[in-house]
Design an enzyme around this catalytic site. Sequence first.
Site, PDB file in Angstrom:
ATOM      1  N   LYS A 189       4.597  -3.945 -13.902  1.00  9.59           N
ATOM      2  CA  LYS A 189       5.294  -2.789 -13.322  1.00  9.59           C
ATOM      3  C   LYS A 189       6.506  -3.277 -12.536  1.00  9.59           C
ATOM      4  O   LYS A 189       6.386  -4.043 -11.587  1.00  9.59           O
ATOM      5  CB  LYS A 189       4.391  -1.975 -12.389  1.00  9.59           C
ATOM      6  CG  LYS A 189       5.047  -0.628 -12.078  1.00  9.59           C
ATOM      7  CD  LYS A 189       4.503   0.078 -10.863  1.00  9.59           C
ATOM      8  CE  LYS A 189       5.157  -0.317  -9.580  1.00  9.59           C
ATOM      9  NZ  LYS A 189       6.593   0.066  -9.449  1.00  9.59           N
ATOM     10  N   CYS A 299      12.848 -12.510   0.758  1.00  5.76           N
ATOM     11  CA  CYS A 299      11.617 -12.621   1.551  1.00  5.76           C
ATOM     12  C   CYS A 299      11.648 -13.889   2.393  1.00  5.76           C
ATOM     13  O   CYS A 299      11.031 -13.953   3.442  1.00  5.76           O
ATOM     14  CB  CYS A 299      10.402 -12.582   0.649  1.00  5.76           C
ATOM     15  SG  CYS A 299      10.538 -13.702  -0.727  1.00  5.76           S
ATOM     16  N   GLU A 396      10.551  -7.962   9.713  1.00  5.77           N
ATOM     17  CA  GLU A 396      11.453  -8.315   8.615  1.00  5.77           C
ATOM     18  C   GLU A 396      12.505  -7.214   8.479  1.00  5.77           C
ATOM     19  O   GLU A 396      12.172  -6.060   8.232  1.00  5.77           O
ATOM     20  CB  GLU A 396      10.611  -8.424   7.348  1.00  5.77           C
ATOM     21  CG  GLU A 396      11.303  -9.142   6.238  1.00  5.77           C
ATOM     22  CD  GLU A 396      10.404  -9.346   5.017  1.00  5.77           C
ATOM     23  OE1 GLU A 396       9.474  -8.537   4.807  1.00  5.77           O
ATOM     24  OE2 GLU A 396      10.650 -10.296   4.273  1.00  5.77           O
TER      25      GLU A 396
HETATM   26  P1  ADP Z   1       9.713  -2.677  -0.683  1.00  2.00           P
HETATM   27  O1  ADP Z   1       9.409  -2.043   0.627  1.00  2.00           O
HETATM   28  O2  ADP Z   1      10.550  -3.880  -0.582  1.00  2.00           O
HETATM   29  O3  ADP Z   1      10.160  -1.737  -1.749  1.00  2.00           O
HETATM   30  P2  ADP Z   1       7.058  -2.693  -1.721  1.00  2.00           P
HETATM   31  O4  ADP Z   1       5.966  -3.628  -1.372  1.00  2.00           O
HETATM   32  O5  ADP Z   1       6.896  -1.267  -1.322  1.00  2.00           O
HETATM   33  O6  ADP Z   1       8.347  -3.336  -1.133  1.00  2.00           O
HETATM   34  O7  ADP Z   1       7.354  -2.717  -3.274  1.00  2.00           O
HETATM   35  C1  ADP Z   1       7.152  -3.810  -4.123  1.00  2.00           C
HETATM   36  C2  ADP Z   1       6.506  -3.334  -5.406  1.00  2.00           C
HETATM   37  O8  ADP Z   1       5.239  -2.790  -5.089  1.00  2.00           O
HETATM   38  C3  ADP Z   1       7.267  -2.235  -6.131  1.00  2.00           C
HETATM   39  O9  ADP Z   1       7.137  -2.432  -7.532  1.00  2.00           O
HETATM   40  C4  ADP Z   1       6.535  -0.982  -5.702  1.00  2.00           C
HETATM   41  O10 ADP Z   1       6.645   0.096  -6.605  1.00  2.00           O
HETATM   42  C5  ADP Z   1       5.114  -1.487  -5.632  1.00  2.00           C
HETATM   43  N1  ADP Z   1       4.227  -0.677  -4.772  1.00  2.00           N
HETATM   44  C6  ADP Z   1       4.553   0.016  -3.659  1.00  2.00           C
HETATM   45  N2  ADP Z   1       3.470   0.658  -3.165  1.00  2.00           N
HETATM   46  C7  ADP Z   1       2.423   0.356  -3.981  1.00  2.00           C
HETATM   47  C8  ADP Z   1       1.028   0.715  -4.007  1.00  2.00           C
HETATM   48  N3  ADP Z   1       0.496   1.513  -3.097  1.00  2.00           N
HETATM   49  N4  ADP Z   1       0.269   0.206  -5.001  1.00  2.00           N
HETATM   50  C9  ADP Z   1       0.789  -0.617  -5.928  1.00  2.00           C
HETATM   51  N5  ADP Z   1       2.080  -0.977  -5.962  1.00  2.00           N
HETATM   52  C10 ADP Z   1       2.904  -0.520  -5.000  1.00  2.00           C
END
Ligand code: ADP
Length: 497
Positions: A189, A299, A396
């Site tokens: 994904k 990061c 961060e």
């Molecule tokens: P950022 O805040 O930098 O966007 P995230 O950790 O939210 O970082 O996003 C990194 C990846 O994790 C993206 O592909 C996002 O769609 C996915 N993501 C965000 N929330 C979830 C969740 N609850 N479960 C699985 N994947 C997630």
Amino acid sequence: TAAAAEEPISPSVQVGETQLLINGKFVDAASGKTFPTVDPRTGEVIARVAEGDAEDVDRAVVAARKAFDEGPWPRMTAYERSRILLRFADLIEKHNDDIAALETWDNGKPYEQAAHIEVPMLARLMRYYAGWTDKIHGLIVPADGPHHVQVLHEPIGVVGQIIPWNFPLLMYGWKVGPALACGNTIVLKTAEQTPLSALYVSKLLHEAGLPEGVLNIVSGFGPTAGAALASHMDVDKIAFTGSTDTGKVILELSARSNLKPVTLELGGKSPFIVMDDADIDQAVELAHFALFFNQGQCCCAGSRTFVHERVYDEFVEKSKARALKRVVGDPFRKGVEQGPQIDDEQFKKILRYIKSGVDSGATLVTGGDKLGDKGYYIQPTIFSDVQDGMKIAQEEIFGPVQSIFKFNDLNEVIKRANASQYGLAAGVFTNNLDTANTLTRALRAGTVWVNCFDIFDAAIPFGGYKMSGIGREKGIDSLKNYLQVKAVVTALKNPAW
Ligand code: ADP
């Protein structure tokens, strides 16, 4: 504030595929839904992309399972798998500029950075992992007793991978490379902000001969597609890169479903330590690069610049001069060092952190505001006199905001550098061998760069201590994430032989 950019570069930009990639074919989402992906220079929609959710993840997992159980991939010779990855690397090189242009359009990073660093690195990563395919093997173990003992290294099966938006192609390479080299099949994904480049290169990977179903890509959102992948009962492993908060969710979803092993590459608040014996001009330049590279969206950004008090004032002055010279502007122009931030959400979050820095009493040395009225540009910003307890010192920011701290003693700076929930990386700037050795051994971080920063070779392991993650990517260590270990113990009738 920022210096003006040079002439425009106008590579041909093509959107490429926008559908989901399932079982070797580009298909619509089961729901028929799409979502927009946006140009960070303007906020305008580039394209609408198929929006996968649980049902699509399920279809992708079924395809990946079939490709693993019945397809040729895990049964091909390692040499054949290697050759597919090598052909893929050749195709990446052939389409270097198109891929780079798409990455810049969707992400906002300077085209020159994408074209000269990131796309070539993706090809390099694929060749590195192509080299591993036929060198992955088990052991014969000399056990006590009349037994012939083999340890087999097998692919894990169907792996789920979730990647972020800051380096869409490199994160793709770090994930897909080792998983394929070890003979797994994948459901990946991408981040909702940057779905395009992975689809583009995955088409090339199929052109290179990847069998159908081995790599499936589901574009979509975290709480829907991402969560469905992390909690799927038929996914054998999950690898995630993103924020620490989401990393915790992934671990929980794995625990609540089938206990699939989890590797996490999460946030950081990396110290960059400048001793008083360092070459100050070099240290200023490197500290600048360590923080501002990729719009500050790394990061491992050197986001806590610790400077020895004897060189502190000079360092702050020179850092200010360097930040004022930083070329911010349209990433499709030559000489641009900094493009827009990824989206409106990050843009506003960074401006909130800048306000918090001012409110908490740090000295705003330069920058501090947005740039222009269109897109998500932010001025290169520096705070000095930052105190450890401030929010900007602990959280961060993920943007072009450098925080400079003063220290006067080696033991003090070790303690302060380690006083973080994170432990991803650290930078050390000194010409004293003992100081370098002391710091590299004392710092609790997965990478310590000495007199350099952000060196990312395919063979160097990367990952975090503490809340920066679990496991390592790249290098030999990354293979462990994608292999099962099977012990085979066979009784010997005639132990004499
Ligand atoms: P950022 O805040 O930098 O966007 P995230 O950790 O939210 O970082 O996003 C990194 C990846 O994790 C993206 O592909 C996002 O769609 C996915 N993501 C965000 N929330 C979830 C969740 N609850 N479960 C699985 N994947 C997630």
